[in-house]
Design an enzyme around this catalytic site. Structure first.
Site, short mmCIF file in Angstrom:
data_model
loop_
_atom_site.label_atom_id
_atom_site.label_comp_id
_atom_site.label_asym_id
_atom_site.label_seq_id
_atom_site.Cartn_x
_atom_site.Cartn_y
_atom_site.Cartn_z
CG ASP A 38 -1.64 1.25 1.46
OD1 ASP A 38 -2.29 1.71 0.51
OD2 ASP A 38 -1.57 1.81 2.57
CG ASP A 68 -1.34 2.15 6.95
OD1 ASP A 68 -1.31 3.21 7.58
OD2 ASP A 68 -1.76 2.06 5.78
CG ASP A 126 -4.35 -1.08 3.29
OD1 ASP A 126 -4.73 -0.89 2.13
OD2 ASP A 126 -3.58 -0.31 3.90
#
Length: 646
Positions: free
Chosen positions: A347, A543, A547
């Protein structure tokens, strides 16, 4: 090992499942040394009797001394074998040792019987010392479990259990005390030791308004904290739960050895039985005593202790070693899986970048000054909680008079419109400029980065570039992953194409996709899994709450635990407590080292035992060599397994 209460499911230390503290208490070093030392003295005395009274085969003194030594070091093995026999669990290492030694006693080989148990007990002692050493890093985590909280009440401070504190309560943490619950500092300034949570040894500063986590240690000043989470939901409680239950998730190698020994042991027992019975019946001059002795040698050599003990110890050492670096791996199955990683997907915000937005540049148009552009943006954004709005207000640095702001309106997908002192202020993206018919240069629509455009009374005033800083170790992490054999490093983000391109170039990822919703990230990961087929594992590192779905879908989900969301941490298989991307290659290195050591032990055990089994059946090896082969291999395997901790 530790026993849990039927009512509470916990041991006396309040720990459910396997308790490392109870295991340490059960392994009493002075007591074990006393047993081994006493047995060794009696063993030497027994050999003297055996030699001095050689003509009297069944000397009472010899039997009294050697049998006492035998039971001093072997009673637990014999008792365990009998107990397992009653419960239908026959073929294990305790059964092999008991049959071999009782057989030796039956054919009047008492010194050999005692030697088997004595060396086995010595080897077990060394193994337990090694296990204790491996537990230290995990025990460090357990030691930070807070014992109490200073609850602030109308009558003063009351010392209570952390479980009794509710969300919204106020607690006081004095210098030197453990922080018992997650919360926000409302009074005080201090330095906190975060090593138990993050693996970082350098204390950090904490003050009013900052979040504080359970498990940290208050070093200098007194703190007043408003509790934001129950103890069961706190950071340290989650970490303890992860560590305590990690051993339950076995790696494929461990499962293979467990299955193998289930079939291996009965084969060895029946093989030894055939060695004892068949040759005397068919070979002229062969005696039962000679071949029974060879069968006993076979039983001793074949004991699978080296495999049964050293392999779980190797994985446990790997998990413990990783936890010392601030990497929590939720079981040896994930440690094993990390060795096969070929694709890593990151990410962006909060993972490769710090997730902290800052005003980087202000560009003015049509005679407006930088201060005016920033003031107009701050006045329009003052009622927004968005990180970009907060970064503009932080850069402005002055208090905004909200009484002059009228008709505040958010335009979905565009930005904000508000009336400020009679002016119509518009702040947003380039789509806002086009939809509202605000004249501007075409070049401002292609500016790289996160851009906030500002207009006053339909006149374009300029734009503000907001940047999210790349983490210092992000590029190094990507480079290290490729060095470790990862074939593809990708990035998936919900941010714009321009921002994604800039970050991808800085950190060196191979591919990236931008403008993705959570479900789009899952689809993108599914396609990557399909493309690589069964060629290696795929890791996703994230995080945020958004996600969690893609972390769950990856072969190995990795969450940034320091600032990461609860949902991501709970879903993940690996938690990085420092929020540092460079910890991922470290985790892969630990995993590969662990697997190498585990397979070294397997191959060494099979090779040595294979040679000595052949020598034993051929009559070359005695039971003494059998003892040294079995215990020696086990001790070497255990010592080798502890290398993973370093």
């Amino acid at each position: 090992m530790s026993e849990t209460s039927e009512q509470t499911g916990t041991c006396e230390h309040g720990i459910s499942g396997y308790c490392y503290k109870c295991a340490e208490e059960e392994f009493n070093i002075p007591r074990e040394i006393a047993f081994i030392g006493s047995a060794l003295i009696l063993f030497i005395l027994g050999i003297v009797f055996n030699k001095a009274l050689h003509d009297t085969s069944y000397s009472l003194a010899e039997y009294a001394v050697l049998l006492t030594a035998y039971f001093l070091v072997g009673w637990r093995v014999v008792w365990t074998a009998l107990r397992n026999l009653i419960h239908g669990k026959i073929f294990d290492e305790n059964f092999l040792m008991t049959v071999a030694t009782v057989g030796a006693i039956a054919i009047h080989q008492l010194p050999e019987a005692v030697a088997v148990m004595l060396f086995y007990k010595t080897g077990e002692f060394v193994q337990e010392l090694s296990v204790s050493r491996s537990r230290r890093s995990v025990r460090t985590l357990l030691d930070v479990r807070p014992d109490y909280a200073n609850l602030k009440t109308q009558s003063g401070l009351e010392k209570v259990s952390p479980n009794a504190v509710k969300v919204g309560d106020t607690i006081v943490v004095k210098p030197g005390e453990k922080i018992p619950l997650d919360g926000e500092i409302i009074e005080g300034q201090t330095m906190v030791d975060t090593s138990a949570l993050t693996g970082e040894s350098v204390p950090r500063s904490a003050g009013v308004g900052e979040p504080i986590l359970a498990g940290m240690i208050n070093k200098t000043g007194s703190l007043t904290i408003k509790v934001t989470k129950l103890f069961t939901e706190s950071s340290i409680a989650r970490i303890l739960d992860l560590v305590e239950n990690a051993a339950a998730k076995k790696a494929p190698t461990e499962k293979f050895i467990t299955t193998f020994t289930r079939f291996y042991t009965p084969v060895v027992v029946f093989g030894a039985l055939l060695v004892a019975v068949v040759p005397p019946l068919f070979i002229q001059g062969a005696t039962f005593s000679e071949w029974i002795y060879r069968a006993l040698i076979l039983l001793v050599i074949s004991c699978p202790c080296a495999l049964v003990i050293s392999i779980p110890l190797g994985y446990f050492g790997g998990i413990g070693g990783a936890s010392r670096k601030g990497i929590l791996i939720k079981g040896s199955t994930y440690l094993d899986a990390l060795t096969a990683v070929k694709t890593v997907v990151f990410d962006k915000t909060g993972t490769l970048t710090k997730g902290v937005f800052k005003v980087n540049q202000i560009v003015t148009h049509n005679g407006f000054s930088q201060e005016e552009v920033l003031r107009l943006a701050a006045e329009a954004e003052v009622q927004s909680n968005h990180p970009i709005a907060q970064s503009i207000l932080e850069a402005y640095g002055k208090k905004v008079d909200t009484s002059v702001i009228k008709d505040y309106q958010e335009i979905p997908g565009n930005g904000i419109r508000a009336q400020v002192n009679g002016q119509t202020i518009m702040v947003g993206n380039d789509r806002l400029l086009h939809n509202q018919g605000i004249q501007h240069d075409e070049g401002v629509c292609c500016v790289e980065g996160t851009v906030v455009h500002v207009a006053s009374n339909s006149k374009y005033a300029g734009y503000i570039i907001i940047s999210d800083e790349v983490k210092e170790d992000a590029a190094a992490a990507v480079s290290s992953l490729k060095r470790l054999g990862v074939k593809q490093v990708a990035m998936l983000t919900g941010d714009s194409q321009e921002v994604a391109a800039a970050i991808a170039k800085k950190v060196g990822v191979d591919t990236y996709q931008a403008g993705l919703l959570p479900e789009d990230k899952v689809k993108a990961l599914e396609k990557m899994k399909s493309d690589i087929g069964g060629r290696g594992k795929i890791v996703f590192v994230g995080d945020g709450v958004n996600d969690a779905p893609v972390i769950a879908r990856a072969d190995i989900g990795v969450a940034m635990g320091g600032l990461g969301s609860d949902a991501a941490i709970e879903t993940a298989d690996v938690v990085i407590m420092t929020d540092a991307p460079s910890k991922l290659p470290q985790a892969i290195e630990v995993a590969k080292r662990t697997r190498t050591i585990v397979w070294q032990n397997i191959l060494m055990a099979f090779a040595v035992k294979g040679v000595f089994i052949a020598l034993g059946v051929a009559g070359v090896a005695t039971i003494w060599e059998a003892v040294f082969a079995d215990v020696g291999v086990a001790m070497l395997a255990v010592l080798n397994a502890t290398r993973v901790m370093r």
